[in-house]
Design an enzyme around this catalytic site. Structure first.
Site, PDB file in Angstrom:
ATOM      1  N   GLU A  35      34.870  45.275  40.552  1.00  0.00           N
ATOM      2  CA  GLU A  35      34.232  43.986  40.768  1.00  0.00           C
ATOM      3  C   GLU A  35      34.869  43.425  42.040  1.00  0.00           C
ATOM      4  O   GLU A  35      36.095  43.412  42.153  1.00  0.00           O
ATOM      5  CB  GLU A  35      34.556  43.077  39.577  1.00  0.00           C
ATOM      6  CG  GLU A  35      33.573  41.962  39.399  1.00  0.00           C
ATOM      7  CD  GLU A  35      34.003  41.017  38.287  1.00  0.00           C
ATOM      8  OE1 GLU A  35      33.881  39.802  38.491  1.00  0.00           O
ATOM      9  OE2 GLU A  35      34.472  41.493  37.239  1.00  0.00           O
ATOM     10  N   ARG A 261      44.811  52.319  30.412  1.00  0.00           N
ATOM     11  CA  ARG A 261      45.068  51.763  31.737  1.00  0.00           C
ATOM     12  C   ARG A 261      46.532  51.964  32.110  1.00  0.00           C
ATOM     13  O   ARG A 261      47.380  52.203  31.253  1.00  0.00           O
ATOM     14  CB  ARG A 261      44.693  50.296  31.788  1.00  0.00           C
ATOM     15  CG  ARG A 261      45.530  49.394  30.869  1.00  0.00           C
ATOM     16  CD  ARG A 261      45.275  47.907  31.140  1.00  0.00           C
ATOM     17  NE  ARG A 261      43.888  47.583  31.280  1.00  0.00           N
ATOM     18  CZ  ARG A 261      43.355  47.009  32.369  1.00  0.00           C
ATOM     19  NH1 ARG A 261      44.117  46.729  33.399  1.00  0.00           N
ATOM     20  NH2 ARG A 261      42.089  46.715  32.427  1.00  0.00           N
ATOM     21  N   LYS A 271      44.640  40.822  38.008  1.00  0.00           N
ATOM     22  CA  LYS A 271      44.149  40.257  39.258  1.00  0.00           C
ATOM     23  C   LYS A 271      44.395  38.758  39.317  1.00  0.00           C
ATOM     24  O   LYS A 271      44.709  38.220  40.373  1.00  0.00           O
ATOM     25  CB  LYS A 271      42.638  40.494  39.364  1.00  0.00           C
ATOM     26  CG  LYS A 271      42.264  41.844  39.902  1.00  0.00           C
ATOM     27  CD  LYS A 271      40.790  41.843  40.231  1.00  0.00           C
ATOM     28  CE  LYS A 271      40.135  43.050  39.637  1.00  0.00           C
ATOM     29  NZ  LYS A 271      38.685  43.050  39.743  1.00  0.00           N
TER      30      LYS A 271
HETATM   31  P1  ATP Z   1      38.884  42.214  35.748  1.00  0.00           P
HETATM   32  O1  ATP Z   1      37.693  42.970  35.232  1.00  0.00           O
HETATM   33  O2  ATP Z   1      39.703  41.579  34.711  1.00  0.00           O
HETATM   34  O3  ATP Z   1      38.592  41.348  36.906  1.00  0.00           O
HETATM   35  P2  ATP Z   1      39.875  44.816  36.433  1.00  0.00           P
HETATM   36  O4  ATP Z   1      41.250  45.149  36.879  1.00  0.00           O
HETATM   37  O5  ATP Z   1      39.307  45.465  35.241  1.00  0.00           O
HETATM   38  O6  ATP Z   1      39.887  43.268  36.317  1.00  0.00           O
HETATM   39  P3  ATP Z   1      37.655  45.858  37.922  1.00  0.00           P
HETATM   40  O7  ATP Z   1      37.260  45.576  39.302  1.00  0.00           O
HETATM   41  O8  ATP Z   1      36.671  45.593  36.868  1.00  0.00           O
HETATM   42  O9  ATP Z   1      38.947  45.027  37.668  1.00  0.00           O
HETATM   43  O10 ATP Z   1      38.215  47.325  37.819  1.00  0.00           O
HETATM   44  C1  ATP Z   1      37.531  48.431  38.321  1.00  0.00           C
HETATM   45  C2  ATP Z   1      37.882  49.650  37.537  1.00  0.00           C
HETATM   46  O11 ATP Z   1      39.287  49.882  37.566  1.00  0.00           O
HETATM   47  C3  ATP Z   1      37.492  49.542  36.083  1.00  0.00           C
HETATM   48  O12 ATP Z   1      36.768  50.705  35.758  1.00  0.00           O
HETATM   49  C4  ATP Z   1      38.782  49.475  35.342  1.00  0.00           C
HETATM   50  O13 ATP Z   1      38.665  50.131  34.133  1.00  0.00           O
HETATM   51  C5  ATP Z   1      39.765  50.167  36.278  1.00  0.00           C
HETATM   52  N1  ATP Z   1      41.100  49.597  36.122  1.00  0.00           N
HETATM   53  C6  ATP Z   1      41.468  48.316  36.269  1.00  0.00           C
HETATM   54  N2  ATP Z   1      42.772  48.146  36.007  1.00  0.00           N
HETATM   55  C7  ATP Z   1      43.265  49.364  35.685  1.00  0.00           C
HETATM   56  C8  ATP Z   1      44.557  49.868  35.307  1.00  0.00           C
HETATM   57  N3  ATP Z   1      45.614  49.060  35.203  1.00  0.00           N
HETATM   58  N4  ATP Z   1      44.670  51.183  35.036  1.00  0.00           N
HETATM   59  C9  ATP Z   1      43.623  52.004  35.148  1.00  0.00           C
HETATM   60  N5  ATP Z   1      42.386  51.611  35.489  1.00  0.00           N
HETATM   61  C10 ATP Z   1      42.196  50.297  35.763  1.00  0.00           C
HETATM   62 MG    MG Z   2      37.021  44.917  34.790  1.00  0.00          MG
END
Ligand code: ATP
Ligand code: MG
Length: 559
Positions: A35, A261, A271
């Site tokens: 995102e 994760r 984030k």
């Molecule tokens: P949010 O959705 O809370 O804003 P997010 O870290 O999930 O935060 P995204 O941009 O949705 O952000 O993440 C993109 C991809 O990265 C998703 O597929 C998510 O599963 C993966 N991802 C995010 N954080 C981690 C992590 N700590 N370890 C592994 N994969 C991650």
């Molecule tokens: Mg996310």
């Protein structure tokens, strides 16, 4: 880096089973769906390396797709940084750069299809009422008053929602599933909400925006993603992911697979918290070398190879755990050890005068550029009457185990000569400002023809030719192993390390470093890996960041 061969991880097993059964004709398609509401961090790197790695291993394709379904939090600045970071990591999406917002029209048409099939309805409850009527784990939710409207009526309302007739928050489109489901995600989840905000790509074209659960599977389906890999918290969303796709006629059915994760000790990864650290000026910016962001790690001196190595070593699993940040630090040490050219640099200089060395003379001594790689060859390092050594390498009254310089003691200057400390010069405060030493001309190159041994070897820089630099030493951003432990009510910012950055000025480096370019990494002998800062370093005003010390200094009990 030749690593041990490893057995297949559980995702590879799934893919190989699918390939054996001919499920997708052997085709493998993965994606990374960020995102655009923040900068990528090392957790995202795990997901990128995993997805791109699977595509590469099975001769498939890897897409970069922005999940830009929320207009209010997303910005073009983030889109650009994310594309740059994914490329830098070496994940090859070729020309497959996609935006979920390009599918808004198709998604909307599918929403109408669900309405016509009586599988979705317009609900007049606001967010608060929807929450209140969701029920509890043991009590089913209450049906929305709109739930039993006819498809015709719902279609009319949906079209009017889309046309902007209703105020924000006044209506939603919801899936008609099961208000009694033990899985809350199945209790008539919201598919669309009204948001009257311009979108970074579609402008004012839309005033209804799809929710993640509705949108995500459709995006995967449109791109014919075979294996949609996401983090564990989406496990309970999988029934909904599947339900939406099964209601639609003739769409491609991807399979969602969840993995754990990445969590790292001494690190926050959310984030929201990273944004707070930037906005609150606890760190300089997103690319502050103490941040776990990819731009921060890059500025710190981490290479893409080191991050990929780290991701390979930690593997993928189906249970959550926390990885020791030392593993990340070791990965960059292992990578740079093979590649970084060796140089000499003195962080905290102490002047040394070689009494018996001819005044005004400079000689060039040969030094090895990288003992790990013969092809890197040798260079010449100037030696003269006045030198700098590391303040730490001298002690007036050394304890037993101290093998470096002390009054009357002889040590080896790396690649140069044996020297003996004859006298110490103090300033008016009694601080040591200079050492008077003698050298043994017969020990040129660092060994003695009479077989005399010395216990210590120290690094040095010739004063006349030295280049001056600023060196920034970084330590962990937090003092606590789990700064944002959910069990702990203390704010994570209370655990910020007040000594996470130390700026040293007046450092002296050998002249070969004078032309070092931003982003280049070197090993300063005996000290660690250093990278020319890509933001503040200028010709004639060098700034180096310490990427890592040579060894894990925390484990050694010193910092
Ligand atoms: P949010 O959705 O809370 O804003 P997010 O870290 O999930 O935060 P995204 O941009 O949705 O952000 O993440 C993109 C991809 O990265 C998703 O597929 C998510 O599963 C993966 N991802 C995010 N954080 C981690 C992590 N700590 N370890 C592994 N994969 C991650
Ligand atoms: Mg996310």
């Amino acid at each position: 880096m030749s690593e041990e061969p490893r057995s297949l991880n559980f995702i590879e097993q799934i893919i190989e089973e699918d390939n054996r059964s001919g499920k997708h004709g052997g085709r493998v398609a993965t994606r990374f769906p960020p995102e655009p509401n923040g900068y990528l961090h090392i957790g995202h790197a795990k997901s990128i390396c995993l997805n791109a790695g699977l595509a590469q291993k099975y001769g498939g394709t890897f897409n970069l797709r922005f999940d830009d379904t929320n207009p209010s939090k997303e910005e073009t600045e983030y889109v650009e940084s994310i594309i740059g970071d994914v490329r830098w990591l070496g994940a090859d999406f070729e020309d497959r750069l996609f935006f979920a917002s390009s599918y808004f029209r198709q998604m909307y048409d599918w929403a109408e299809e669900l309405v016509r099939k009586g599988k979705a309805y317009v609900c007049d409850l606001d967010a608060e009422h929807i929450r209140q009527t969701r029920g509890t784990p043991t009590v089913p939710g209450k049906e929305s008053p709109g739930r039993n409207r006819s498809p015709e009526e719902n279609l009319d309302l949906l079209r009017r929602m889309k046309a902007g007739e209703f105020p924000e928050g006044s209506k939603t489109l919801r899936a008609k599933i099961d208000m009694g489901s033990p899985n809350f995600n199945m209790r008539d989840p919201v598919m669309y909400r009204i948001v009257k905000a311009p979108h970074h790509r579609t402008g004012n074209e839309w005033c209804i925006y799809p929710m993640y659960d509705w949108a995500h599977g459709l995006e995967d389906s449109i791109e014919q993603i075979t294996h949609s890999v996401c983090t564990l918290e989406f496990e309970d969303h999988r029934p909904l992911y599947d339900w939406f796709l099964r209601q639609l006629d003739g769409v491609f059915l991807p399979r969602q697979i969840e993995f754990a994760r990445l969590n790292l000790t001494y690190t926050v990864m959310s984030k929201r918290k990273l944004l707070e650290l930037v906005k609150g000026e606890y760190v300089e910016n997103w690319d502050d070398p103490r941040m776990p962001t990819l731009c921060g790690l890059r500025r710190r001196g981490y290479t893409p190879e080191s991050i990929r190595l780290f991701c390979r070593r930690i593997g993928v699993a189906k249970f959550n755990s926390t990885i020791d940040v030392v593993q990340l630090e070791n990965a960059v040490r292992d990578d740079l050890n093979k590649r970084a050219l060796r140089r000499m640099g003195v962080l905290r200089p102490l002047k040394v005068t070689i009494e018996n060395y001819p005044e005004g003379r400079t000689e060039m001594l040969e030094a090895i550029n990288n003992p790990e790689n013969e092809a890197d060859g040798v260079r010449n390092v100037p030696f003269g009457k006045t030198l700098y050594i590391e303040r730490d390498d001298f002690m007036l009254d050394p304890p037993k185990k101290f093998f470096r310089l002390a009054p009357g003691r002889e040590v080896r200057l790396r690649y140069a000569y044996y020297i003996t400390c004859k006298d110490v010069v103090n300033d008016e405060n009694g601080d040591i400002v200079e050492l008077i030493c003698t050298y043994d001309p017969a020990t040129r190159g660092g060994s003695s023809p009479d077989g005399r041994k010395v216990q210590g070897t120290i690094h040095w820089v010739a004063a006349a030719e030295a280049v001056e630099a600023e060196i920034r030493l970084y330590d962990r951003l937090f003092t606590r192993e789990t700064p944002d432990d959910p069990q702990d009510t203390t704010d994570y910012k209370e655990y910020l390390n007040p000594n996470s950055l130390e700026k040293l000025t007046g450092c002296r480096l050998e002249p070969a470093l004078g032309g070092a370019k931003p982003g280049e990494s070197y090993q300063f002998e005996r000290i660690g890996y250093f990278c020319v800062d890509s933001v503040d370093s200028k010709p004639g005003q060098l700034v180096f960041n310490r990427t890592a010390s040579l060894k894990d200094s925390w484990a050694a009990g010193r910092k």
